[in-house]
Scaffold this motif. Structure first.
Motif: not given
Length: 221
Positions: A100-123
């Motif tokens: 079940q965990v493997k199947e969940f990981l295969d189909i689940h779409e991660i919902k990142l917080t808006n702007g977090i990718k840019e913030l982490v990249s900047d850091l």
């Protein structure tokens, strides 16, 4: 002078930090900005901070146990029971198999917080080490870390255990993140083993608030 950052998330973080410190600890806004600038490392909670979801709730939904789990998650976030008690109760209800965990990981779409990718990249561009410290599960957080270019070894989270048949066998209770006060233990460990002088922690729950000290500043979402 602060480096220019395109992410509006960064501005929100600083404003919240300034408000928190100026009201609760009588420290002016320049102080928290200086702490942020001086930080060797920034540690993030994951669920409802880096992402816009609670990973264990999403897994519960996938396993058909969502309604039963949501209230326990809320109680854990509010500190109404110990984190380890809540974690054990929720996992006993979900009882996820390895399949079940493997199947969940295969189909689940991660919902990142808006702007977090840019913030982490900047850091990271500015030479700050970034860590994910979570009461969630390593297997669910690893895909998040990959999206943010965070090294797997910079993840501190709980680990699910399974029998050789694939049936759920519990979780590793030796992980510090499996108990209240565990995030503080991890941050203290990072200071002692990596030599960090200043760490800022960002999160949204009672276990995150417990992390400061030893974190030099806590920013609540």
């Amino acid at each position: 002078m602060l480096h220019a950052v395109s992410s509006s998330w960064f501005v929100v973080v600083i404003r919240r930090a300034c408000r928190f410190y100026s009201i609760d600890k009588m420290v002016n806004s320049n102080k928290i900005i200086n702490i942020w600038k001086a930080a060797d490392a920034v540690t993030f909670d994951v669920d409802s901070t880096v992402t816009r979801e609670e990973g264990i709730d999403e897994l519960a939904n996938f396993c058909g146990k969502g309604e039963q789990i949501r209230e326990l998650t809320k109680q854990a976030m509010q500190g109404d029971m110990t984190f380890q008690q809540s974690l054990l109760m929720r996992l006993q209800i979900i009882n996820p198999s390895l399949t079940q965990v493997k199947e969940f990981l295969d189909i689940h779409e991660i919902k990142l917080t808006n702007g977090i990718k840019e913030l982490v990249s900047d850091l990271q561009t500015r030479g700050k080490d970034v860590y994910l410290i979570s009461g969630g599960f390593h297997c669910l957080i690893l895909p998040v870390a990959r999206k943010l270019n965070i090294k797997p070894e910079n993840i501190y989270a709980n680990k699910l255990k399974f029998y050789f048949t694939g049936e759920f066998a519990g979780f590793d209770e030796n992980q510090p993140t499996s108990r209240s006060g565990g995030k503080a233990e991890v941050i203290q460990h990072l200071k002692e083993t990596r030599g960090y002088k200043t760490i800022v922690h960002i999160g949204d729950g009672s276990t995150d608030l417990e992390a400061s000290p030893p974190a030099d500043a806590f920013i609540g979402m």
